[in-house]
Design a protein around this motif. Structure first.
Motif, short mmCIF file in Angstrom:
data_model
loop_
_atom_site.label_atom_id
_atom_site.label_comp_id
_atom_site.label_asym_id
_atom_site.label_seq_id
_atom_site.Cartn_x
_atom_site.Cartn_y
_atom_site.Cartn_z
N ALA A 101 0.83 -1.21 0.00
CA ALA A 101 0.00 0.00 0.00
C ALA A 101 0.86 1.26 0.00
O ALA A 101 0.65 2.19 -0.78
CB ALA A 101 -0.93 -0.01 1.21
N ILE A 102 1.88 1.25 0.86
CA ILE A 102 2.73 2.45 0.98
C ILE A 102 3.61 2.62 -0.25
O ILE A 102 3.73 3.73 -0.80
CB ILE A 102 3.59 2.36 2.25
CG1 ILE A 102 2.68 2.36 3.49
CG2 ILE A 102 4.58 3.52 2.32
CD1 ILE A 102 3.40 2.06 4.77
N THR A 103 4.23 1.53 -0.72
CA THR A 103 5.10 1.61 -1.89
C THR A 103 4.32 2.05 -3.13
O THR A 103 4.76 2.92 -3.89
CB THR A 103 5.77 0.25 -2.17
OG1 THR A 103 6.54 -0.14 -1.03
CG2 THR A 103 6.68 0.32 -3.38
N GLY A 104 3.15 1.44 -3.32
CA GLY A 104 2.33 1.81 -4.48
C GLY A 104 1.96 3.29 -4.47
O GLY A 104 2.03 3.97 -5.50
N CYS A 105 1.60 3.81 -3.30
CA CYS A 105 1.22 5.22 -3.20
C CYS A 105 2.43 6.15 -3.37
O CYS A 105 2.32 7.22 -3.96
CB CYS A 105 0.51 5.47 -1.88
SG CYS A 105 -1.14 4.73 -1.79
N MET A 106 3.59 5.75 -2.84
CA MET A 106 4.79 6.57 -3.02
C MET A 106 5.15 6.68 -4.50
O MET A 106 5.57 7.74 -4.98
CB MET A 106 5.98 5.99 -2.25
CG MET A 106 5.99 6.30 -0.76
SD MET A 106 7.60 5.96 -0.02
CE MET A 106 7.75 4.20 -0.28
N LEU A 107 5.00 5.57 -5.22
CA LEU A 107 5.34 5.57 -6.64
C LEU A 107 4.31 6.29 -7.49
O LEU A 107 4.64 6.82 -8.56
CB LEU A 107 5.50 4.12 -7.14
CG LEU A 107 6.68 3.34 -6.55
CD1 LEU A 107 6.66 1.90 -7.06
CD2 LEU A 107 8.01 4.00 -6.90
N GLN A 108 3.07 6.32 -7.03
CA GLN A 108 2.02 6.97 -7.80
C GLN A 108 1.95 8.47 -7.52
O GLN A 108 1.84 9.29 -8.43
CB GLN A 108 0.66 6.33 -7.47
CG GLN A 108 -0.53 6.97 -8.17
CD GLN A 108 -0.49 6.80 -9.69
OE1 GLN A 108 0.13 5.87 -10.21
NE2 GLN A 108 -1.13 7.73 -10.40
N PHE A 109 2.05 8.86 -6.25
CA PHE A 109 1.89 10.26 -5.87
C PHE A 109 3.25 10.89 -5.57
O PHE A 109 3.59 11.14 -4.41
CB PHE A 109 0.96 10.36 -4.66
CG PHE A 109 -0.37 9.68 -4.87
CD1 PHE A 109 -1.26 10.14 -5.82
CD2 PHE A 109 -0.72 8.56 -4.14
CE1 PHE A 109 -2.48 9.52 -6.04
CE2 PHE A 109 -1.93 7.93 -4.33
CZ PHE A 109 -2.82 8.40 -5.29
N TYR A 110 4.03 11.11 -6.60
CA TYR A 110 5.38 11.64 -6.43
C TYR A 110 5.55 13.03 -7.05
O TYR A 110 6.61 13.64 -6.97
CB TYR A 110 6.40 10.69 -7.10
CG TYR A 110 6.25 10.61 -8.61
CD1 TYR A 110 6.98 11.44 -9.45
CD2 TYR A 110 5.36 9.72 -9.19
CE1 TYR A 110 6.84 11.38 -10.82
CE2 TYR A 110 5.20 9.65 -10.56
CZ TYR A 110 5.94 10.47 -11.37
OH TYR A 110 5.79 10.42 -12.72
N ARG A 111 4.47 13.54 -7.65
CA ARG A 111 4.62 14.78 -8.43
C ARG A 111 4.49 16.05 -7.60
O ARG A 111 5.07 17.06 -7.94
CB ARG A 111 3.58 14.79 -9.57
CG ARG A 111 3.80 13.71 -10.61
CD ARG A 111 2.73 13.77 -11.70
NE ARG A 111 2.93 12.79 -12.74
CZ ARG A 111 2.47 11.55 -12.70
NH1 ARG A 111 1.78 11.16 -11.65
NH2 ARG A 111 2.69 10.71 -13.70
N THR A 112 3.71 16.01 -6.52
CA THR A 112 3.47 17.24 -5.75
C THR A 112 4.17 17.19 -4.41
O THR A 112 4.34 16.11 -3.82
CB THR A 112 1.97 17.46 -5.52
OG1 THR A 112 1.46 16.42 -4.67
CG2 THR A 112 1.21 17.45 -6.85
N LEU A 113 4.53 18.35 -3.90
CA LEU A 113 5.24 18.45 -2.62
C LEU A 113 4.44 17.86 -1.46
O LEU A 113 4.97 17.05 -0.69
CB LEU A 113 5.61 19.91 -2.35
CG LEU A 113 6.31 20.19 -1.01
CD1 LEU A 113 7.63 19.45 -0.95
CD2 LEU A 113 6.53 21.70 -0.84
N PRO A 114 3.17 18.21 -1.29
CA PRO A 114 2.41 17.64 -0.17
C PRO A 114 2.34 16.10 -0.21
O PRO A 114 2.43 15.44 0.82
CB PRO A 114 1.01 18.26 -0.33
CG PRO A 114 1.24 19.51 -1.09
CD PRO A 114 2.36 19.21 -2.04
N ALA A 115 2.17 15.55 -1.42
CA ALA A 115 2.09 14.09 -1.56
C ALA A 115 3.41 13.43 -1.18
O ALA A 115 3.43 12.41 -0.49
CB ALA A 115 1.70 13.72 -2.99
N VAL A 116 4.52 14.01 -1.64
CA VAL A 116 5.84 13.47 -1.30
C VAL A 116 6.05 13.48 0.21
O VAL A 116 6.48 12.49 0.81
CB VAL A 116 6.96 14.26 -2.01
CG1 VAL A 116 8.33 13.85 -1.47
CG2 VAL A 116 6.90 14.03 -3.51
N VAL A 117 5.76 14.61 0.84
CA VAL A 117 5.95 14.74 2.28
C VAL A 117 5.08 13.72 3.03
O VAL A 117 5.56 13.01 3.93
CB VAL A 117 5.60 16.17 2.75
CG1 VAL A 117 5.57 16.25 4.28
CG2 VAL A 117 6.61 17.16 2.19
#
Length: 322
Positions: A101-117
């Protein structure tokens, strides 16, 4: 015909732990994600069965298959040093559902600063719990040290991710997709040693072949923790390196452009597919019970062993953690 199991040694591994394939089969067994949803009552039964077997008091009518299943559950849920039940999120059997769950979301939501944080923070919170749960429990760690470790790893991951995100803005899109892995690898190099700093400061218990404690060694701690860091990075590498390449190509297909809302669930499922294999593979790279030549220990510990045992002890053994 009932088989006498009173002399059955439940702690003897089913597979040779001196070989990679033997360890791989062992970890496929105990990291089985299905064990993460076994009821507390069944886990308590498994502990009773294992402890009864160790004392040669197996309940009448018990089969060897039942004992082996109990040992599988016991190894998946109870700490090898303390015998205490581990929290379910920190168990290696939870690495697939939690990690996917965490890996998939990190790889998908990498474009915006809030998502990365947000996702790097979630990942480091998860990692901190896993590292604490699977530490060498003979070396206690304070709440303050846990907090410092958690803050340091999270800061390292965020600094790496945000710094590389800025650096890759003008780079090919694929490089940006690899930023989460770089952040995870960097954070593992901080999180694990920090969470297990007491082992580096005071050493970990080393024993003889019969598990009798001989002393504490900082050099053994360095070896054990280094191996765990390598294993954790290896665990994440295939999914976080190959999956971005796969998604980069899939997202160019016409039908994938029409179902963008399914990209995140797809990445989560694919990440799980990688982790099903990589969790046991990474755990199996190094033996759980490490062997170390006495001549590689600290000089003072070598002198102590020589004074007490002469030349009878050539190797010492220790639990490296997971």
């Amino acid at each position: 015909m009932e088989v006498d199991l009173s002399s059955f040694n439940i702690d003897t591994p089913q597979w040779d732990q001196g070989t990679f394939m033997g360890r791989l089969k062992h970890f496929f067994n105990i990291t089985d994600p299905r064990t993460a949803i076994v009821s507390e009552r069944t886990l308590d039964w498994a502990k009773i069965m294992v402890e009864s077997s160790r004392h040669g008091a197996v309940p009448p009518g018990t089969s060897q298959e039942q004992l082996l299943y109990a040992k599988k559950l016991y190894d998946s849920a109870f700490h090898p040093d303390t015998g205490e039940k581990m929290n379910v999120i920190g168990r290696m059997s939870f690495q697939v559902p939690g990690g996917m769950a965490i890996t998939g979301c990190m790889l998908q939501f990498y474009r915006t600063l809030p998502a990365v944080v947000f996702w790097q923070w979630v990942n480091q919170s998860f990692n901190a719990l896993v590292n604490y749960t699977n530490r060498n429990a003979a070396s206690p760690i304070s709440v303050r040290q846990i907090a410092v470790s958690y803050f340091s790893a999270t800061t390292t991951a965020l600094a790496t991710a945000l710094g590389l995100n800025m650096y890759t803005k003008k780079a090919p899109p694929l490089l940006a997709r690899w930023v989460p892995f770089a952040a995870v690898a960097a954070a593992n190099c901080v999180n694990i040693p920090m969470m297990r700093q007491q082992e580096l400061i005071h050493g970990i218990s080393v024993t003889d072949r019969n598990s009798q404690e001989l002393g504490r060694s900082r050099k053994a701690a360095v070896i054990g923790i280094s191996q765990v860091v390598i294993s954790r990075i290896t665990m994440a590498a295939p999914g976080m390196i190959l999956l971005p390449i796969l998604m980069e190509r899939l997202e160019k297909l016409a039908f994938m452009k029409k179902i963008q809302f399914l990209h995140a669930p797809l990445q989560v499922m694919l990440a799980g597919g990688f982790l099903v294999f990589m969790v046991p593979v990474a755990c199996a790279i190094f033996p759980q019970r490490c062997e170390m030549v006495v001549s590689h220990l600290e000089p003072e510990l070598q002198d102590s062993l020589k004074a007490k045992h002469g030349d009878l002890i050539s190797f010492v053994y220790f639990n490296k953690g997971l």
